[in-house]
Every structure is written in structure tokens, then in C-alpha cells.
Design an enzyme around this catalytic site. Sequence first.
Site, PDB file in Angstrom:
ATOM      1  N   TYR A  98      -2.777  -1.683  -5.337  1.00 24.69           N
ATOM      2  CA  TYR A  98      -1.441  -1.121  -5.553  1.00 24.69           C
ATOM      3  C   TYR A  98      -0.950  -1.546  -6.925  1.00 24.69           C
ATOM      4  O   TYR A  98      -1.730  -1.576  -7.876  1.00 24.69           O
ATOM      5  CB  TYR A  98      -0.495  -1.516  -4.410  1.00 24.69           C
ATOM      6  CG  TYR A  98       0.672  -0.561  -4.343  1.00 24.69           C
ATOM      7  CD1 TYR A  98       0.454   0.799  -4.121  1.00 24.69           C
ATOM      8  CD2 TYR A  98       1.965  -0.987  -4.550  1.00 24.69           C
ATOM      9  CE1 TYR A  98       1.509   1.701  -4.102  1.00 24.69           C
ATOM     10  CE2 TYR A  98       3.029  -0.091  -4.527  1.00 24.69           C
ATOM     11  CZ  TYR A  98       2.788   1.244  -4.310  1.00 24.69           C
ATOM     12  OH  TYR A  98       3.823   2.131  -4.309  1.00 24.69           O
ATOM     13  N   ARG A 151       8.302  11.075  -9.645  1.00 24.46           N
ATOM     14  CA  ARG A 151       8.780   9.843 -10.257  1.00 24.46           C
ATOM     15  C   ARG A 151       7.873   8.704  -9.804  1.00 24.46           C
ATOM     16  O   ARG A 151       8.252   7.840  -9.029  1.00 24.46           O
ATOM     17  CB  ARG A 151      10.229   9.572  -9.848  1.00 24.46           C
ATOM     18  CG  ARG A 151      10.941   8.557 -10.722  1.00 24.46           C
ATOM     19  CD  ARG A 151      11.902   7.753  -9.886  1.00 24.46           C
ATOM     20  NE  ARG A 151      11.194   7.070  -8.811  1.00 24.46           N
ATOM     21  CZ  ARG A 151      11.328   5.775  -8.547  1.00 24.46           C
ATOM     22  NH1 ARG A 151      12.126   5.026  -9.270  1.00 24.46           N
ATOM     23  NH2 ARG A 151      10.677   5.221  -7.544  1.00 24.46           N
ATOM     24  N   LYS A 169      -0.030   2.653  -0.547  1.00 28.78           N
ATOM     25  CA  LYS A 169       0.990   2.144   0.370  1.00 28.78           C
ATOM     26  C   LYS A 169       0.420   1.995   1.782  1.00 28.78           C
ATOM     27  O   LYS A 169       0.643   0.979   2.464  1.00 28.78           O
ATOM     28  CB  LYS A 169       2.190   3.089   0.408  1.00 28.78           C
ATOM     29  CG  LYS A 169       3.074   3.019  -0.820  1.00 28.78           C
ATOM     30  CD  LYS A 169       4.145   1.963  -0.661  1.00 28.78           C
ATOM     31  CE  LYS A 169       5.068   1.941  -1.857  1.00 28.78           C
ATOM     32  NZ  LYS A 169       6.179   1.018  -1.722  1.00 28.78           N
ATOM     33  N   GLU A 240       8.340   8.710  -0.725  1.00 26.39           N
ATOM     34  CA  GLU A 240       7.902   7.796  -1.779  1.00 26.39           C
ATOM     35  C   GLU A 240       7.894   8.474  -3.144  1.00 26.39           C
ATOM     36  O   GLU A 240       7.294   9.535  -3.322  1.00 26.39           O
ATOM     37  CB  GLU A 240       6.487   7.297  -1.451  1.00 26.39           C
ATOM     38  CG  GLU A 240       5.996   6.176  -2.320  1.00 26.39           C
ATOM     39  CD  GLU A 240       6.746   4.870  -2.061  1.00 26.39           C
ATOM     40  OE1 GLU A 240       6.912   4.102  -3.025  1.00 26.39           O
ATOM     41  OE2 GLU A 240       7.156   4.624  -0.914  1.00 26.39           O
ATOM     42  N   ASP A 241       8.575   7.847  -4.103  1.00 23.19           N
ATOM     43  CA  ASP A 241       8.534   8.257  -5.509  1.00 23.19           C
ATOM     44  C   ASP A 241       8.973   9.705  -5.737  1.00 23.19           C
ATOM     45  O   ASP A 241       8.351  10.453  -6.505  1.00 23.19           O
ATOM     46  CB  ASP A 241       7.140   7.998  -6.103  1.00 23.19           C
ATOM     47  CG  ASP A 241       6.906   6.511  -6.349  1.00 23.19           C
ATOM     48  OD1 ASP A 241       7.806   5.709  -6.049  1.00 23.19           O
ATOM     49  OD2 ASP A 241       5.826   6.146  -6.825  1.00 23.19           O
ATOM     50  N   ASP A 263      11.295   4.300   0.925  1.00 26.39           N
ATOM     51  CA  ASP A 263      10.975   2.937   0.524  1.00 26.39           C
ATOM     52  C   ASP A 263      11.575   2.584  -0.831  1.00 26.39           C
ATOM     53  O   ASP A 263      11.979   1.442  -1.056  1.00 26.39           O
ATOM     54  CB  ASP A 263       9.461   2.744   0.493  1.00 26.39           C
ATOM     55  CG  ASP A 263       9.079   1.304   0.213  1.00 26.39           C
ATOM     56  OD1 ASP A 263       9.549   0.416   0.947  1.00 26.39           O
ATOM     57  OD2 ASP A 263       8.333   1.054  -0.751  1.00 26.39           O
ATOM     58  N   ASP A 264      11.644   3.548  -1.743  1.00 26.10           N
ATOM     59  CA  ASP A 264      12.217   3.272  -3.068  1.00 26.10           C
ATOM     60  C   ASP A 264      13.691   2.895  -2.965  1.00 26.10           C
ATOM     61  O   ASP A 264      14.189   2.096  -3.760  1.00 26.10           O
ATOM     62  CB  ASP A 264      12.072   4.499  -3.980  1.00 26.10           C
ATOM     63  CG  ASP A 264      10.625   4.905  -4.158  1.00 26.10           C
ATOM     64  OD1 ASP A 264       9.818   4.054  -4.553  1.00 26.10           O
ATOM     65  OD2 ASP A 264      10.302   6.073  -3.890  1.00 26.10           O
ATOM     66  N   ASN A 403       8.586  -1.287 -12.195  1.00 28.34           N
ATOM     67  CA  ASN A 403       7.126  -1.239 -12.141  1.00 28.34           C
ATOM     68  C   ASN A 403       6.597  -0.103 -12.999  1.00 28.34           C
ATOM     69  O   ASN A 403       7.308   0.882 -13.223  1.00 28.34           O
ATOM     70  CB  ASN A 403       6.667  -1.010 -10.689  1.00 28.34           C
ATOM     71  CG  ASN A 403       6.596  -2.286  -9.885  1.00 28.34           C
ATOM     72  OD1 ASN A 403       6.113  -3.296 -10.367  1.00 28.34           O
ATOM     73  ND2 ASN A 403       7.088  -2.234  -8.662  1.00 28.34           N
TER      74      ASN A 403
END
Length: 544
Positions: A98, A151, A169, A240-241, A263-264, A403
Site C-alpha cells: 500500500y 483523486r 486496501k 475510496e479516492d 474511508d477518505d 500521501n
Amino acid sequence: MSASDTTGRDGHALLRDPRFNKGSAFSEAERRRYGIEGLLPVGVATLDLQVARIHEELSNLDNDLQKYLLLSDLQARNETLFYAVLMGDPANFMPLVYTPTVGEACQKFDHIFRAPRGLYLPITAKGRLKELLGHWPEKDVRFIVVTDGERILGLGDLGVGGMGIPVGKLALYTACAGVPPQYCLPITLDVGTNTHTLLEDPLYLGLRQNRVRGAEYDAFIEEFVQAVQDLYPRCCIQWEDFANINAVPILERYRDKVCTYNDDIQGTAAVALAGMYGALRISGEKLTDQRFLFLGGGSAATGIAELISEAMALEGLDITAARGRNALFDINGLMVTSRTDLAGFQKPFAKDMPPIGNFVEAIKALKPTGIIGVSTVPKLFNQAVIEAMAEINDRPIIFPYSNPTSRSECTAEEAYTWSKGRAIFASGSPFPPVHLNGQTFIPGQGNNVYIFPALGMAVYATEAKRVTEAMFIVAAKAVAEQVDQQTLDSGLIYPPQSRMLATSLHVATRVAEYIFDQGLARVERPADIGALIRSRAYKPVYSD
């Protein structure tokens, strides 16, 4: 493995099924039973020997992307061995499967593509998403991690290259919390990309069109969610993202309708809150006395600010007053009520004061006890910023959470050096220990991996109907309560990653207790919830 497990498989196919393949660990009797004699060298290896061989292979590689690819190939051919490697040394392997390595892998996805993993659902297949989801061989899916690739980390729009994120993930769901891998499905929703270089790249594997927006996009998401509910009614969807313009509305639209979370927004918030609890054990202060200034005003920043506010409210502070203790600063400066460019989810944190366009000046005016970087712009926590924080705080909280490593607002060495060793530090990506004035500081990594795998295990074991905001506060407290004094004395405010499985099972137990308490479980409450969690955890061992 039983004979029934391999019904319909010839020996050649068995060796290419990652779930059941043992490779050189097939015994002589199994080789005869399954008709694979001659398809392997005669030597029979134990799982431990296979793990040692992988370690040796990895040691001969000279960069992390090569190691990532070796591990990806291993996952595609022998799932048990893959998880035996990861779970044997999680602290060492998480950065390879990851962040930060996955960022480079996503950027180069189309040029290093090997065996496909997961499902790719293009918007050109609208009206047929249930059919495409039905192509997945496992019929009891409990977790989907899904991205539209817009993103990815702090790297931007990578189109279908973002698939590395759901894959990574879900690998951590298993490696860090024992969620059985057969229940996990990574998905990329391909709605195009606005990255010109990808559209011009002959090797790009996604739709060659600009991103779809508006009503057509919303209808595509709706069809996807409904198809998941129809085929996998016990499934939890992790978003996610996604870009802020989609992430926040999607979560608001579905959070009270299906089992889902982002999660973000929520996982990042929970791991940040866990870091706060850990930091306050060092400073000896109360959460309700803290003031936080965020560098970045997107969904991650507002998600953290809101969860902190709700945690403060649980400790007796009025929710409006709690939100007033969190401030956002973006490219246009401090978010104040006179600005006309604020989105609805940002307005609760806008300050009723004159505009401030300089981050150091905002620190001097607001006097925060902590700064949190979620800007994805590197080096913005410069020397003037850290020194300003150290001037007004004995133990300034410095959390550069962006990150991958290349996007971090500052390094651990910079934070400790410029604060003269007084910073309470955690970052989104890993940094090595810092030696300063005879002391050694071990930087904490505020990685969502402390939260989402454990939450996943709790949801899996309880078959929870919903994921609520309060579950993330429970998870954050459960993470922080596992940090012992010796760990805090080294500057580390999170549990050591070497103990990740034990940490995650503890967090999962606490969240599962809450799920049962709130009547959200679809299974009967057992006498020992911890025993339930442990009994459901996957173990990377070969079955007979």
C-alpha cells in the site's frame, strides 16, 4: 482443501487457482489425488520454506516497485502464501503493498499491467452492471472497495490506474484484521479521465473520454449500488479516492440506506482522532481544550474536523462550540464566513473574522494546539510554520497526513528539528526514526490501516446493517488505548505496526460491541464478542 473443493478442476487449473494452489507445498499424496504429479518438481516444501523463499527473492530486488510487482504476482497465484508473507511482518510489508509504493504502481498501472484483479465497470455498460457484477466467481461478497480513480492519494486523476488502491486496501483488510479474502471484491468504476497524458497514452487501458459528470454519473452510481444490494445483500461498500465533488454527496446519499462508508472521510478522521487521543496522553491536556487548524479544506479535512467535533461533544462541549474549535485553510486562505466559494460541507467550520491569506498569520491569530495537513501539497509545513506552532505550544501537535511521502507537508526530521524536539508528530506516510540531541524519536504513521480493516472485521463478524459515525469514534478510542507508556515515551502515538493484527482484533471487538449494543447486528449476540471476532479471523495456513 477437500476433494469437493476441487470438483470440476483438472490438476493444471488447480495450480492456477490462487485460493487453493499450494505450489511446492502439495504433498505427494495430494499430487496423486489431484492429478498434478509431474506438474511440479518432486521436492515438497513447507509453508515456512515458501515464505523464506519469497523473502530471499525480495532481498534480491533493488527497488520497492519491483517488490510490489513480485508480491502482486504472488497474490495472483498463491493467496495463502501471499498472506503468510504479509501477516508474518506487517510493518515491513504494508508500505510495499500500500502507501507509499502503491502510488507509483497506480501511476504506472498501464505500463506494468499483469493479471487482472477485481472488476472494471465502465459507464458504457450502464444498464448492465448487475450482469457484469455477476461475472465475479464468488457469490457471497461482504466487502467492496470501489474507486472511480479521480483523486488517487495525492496524485490526482489516474483513471483505471486507480485500481491499485482497492486491491491494496482489501489486501490490508485480510493482512491486518483477518477478514477472509474470498469475501473481498475490488472494483473500479470507469467514467473516463480528464488527465490528458493518459488519454494520449497508447497503453492506457481505460475509456478514452473525459469524465462523465452530473445526472448521468449519479444514475451510474445508483445503478451500481442497487446491483450490489441485489447480488450481495450482506455487502459493505467502501468508497475510496473519489473527488470531493462526488465523495461527500455519495456518502450523504447512501449512508443511511445501505451498509457503506468513505474511508477518505471517515477512516482518515478516525485515525486522526486516535492520534489526538494519543497526543493528549503525552501533553496531559483534554480534547475539549484543543484547537485545530487544517491545511486543506476538502472532504478529508472536514471529515476529521466533524469527527473531532462530535468527540468533543461526547465530552460535554456544545457541538457548535466544538466545530468552532476547528478551522480550515485552503489555497484561498482561511475559510471565513465572508467567502463566497465555500461548499455546504465547509460552512460549519467557517470563521466569523477578517480573511487571512498566510498560514503562519492564521496560526498567530487562531493559536491552534495542532495543525493537520491534508493538502496533498508538499513542504507547506515549513520552518516558519513549525516555529510558530512551537512558540505558542509547549508540545505542538504536527500531523502532515498527505500521501504519498512525496506529498507530505513536512518530514519527521523537519518537525522535530524546527520544534527543538517538542513536536508530537504523526504523518500519513512512514518516516524513519529521528536522532536529535541524544534522543531518538519514532514517528507515528497516522495510517487508516489502524481503522478500516478492524471496522471491516467487526462488520463481517456481526453482519452489521449500517456503518455509523459513532463507530469511528469507538474505533479511534480503541486504537489509542493500546498505546503503552513506553511507546509514548519514544514519541510514537499509535500502536506499533508489528502488532497490527492484535491491535485490529481489539478494535474490531470494541466496534462489534457497539454494533450489538445499537441493535445493528444481523447475527445473535454471543456471550464472548472477542471470541467471535477471533474465530472469524482468517489464518494463512494450507488446509488438508
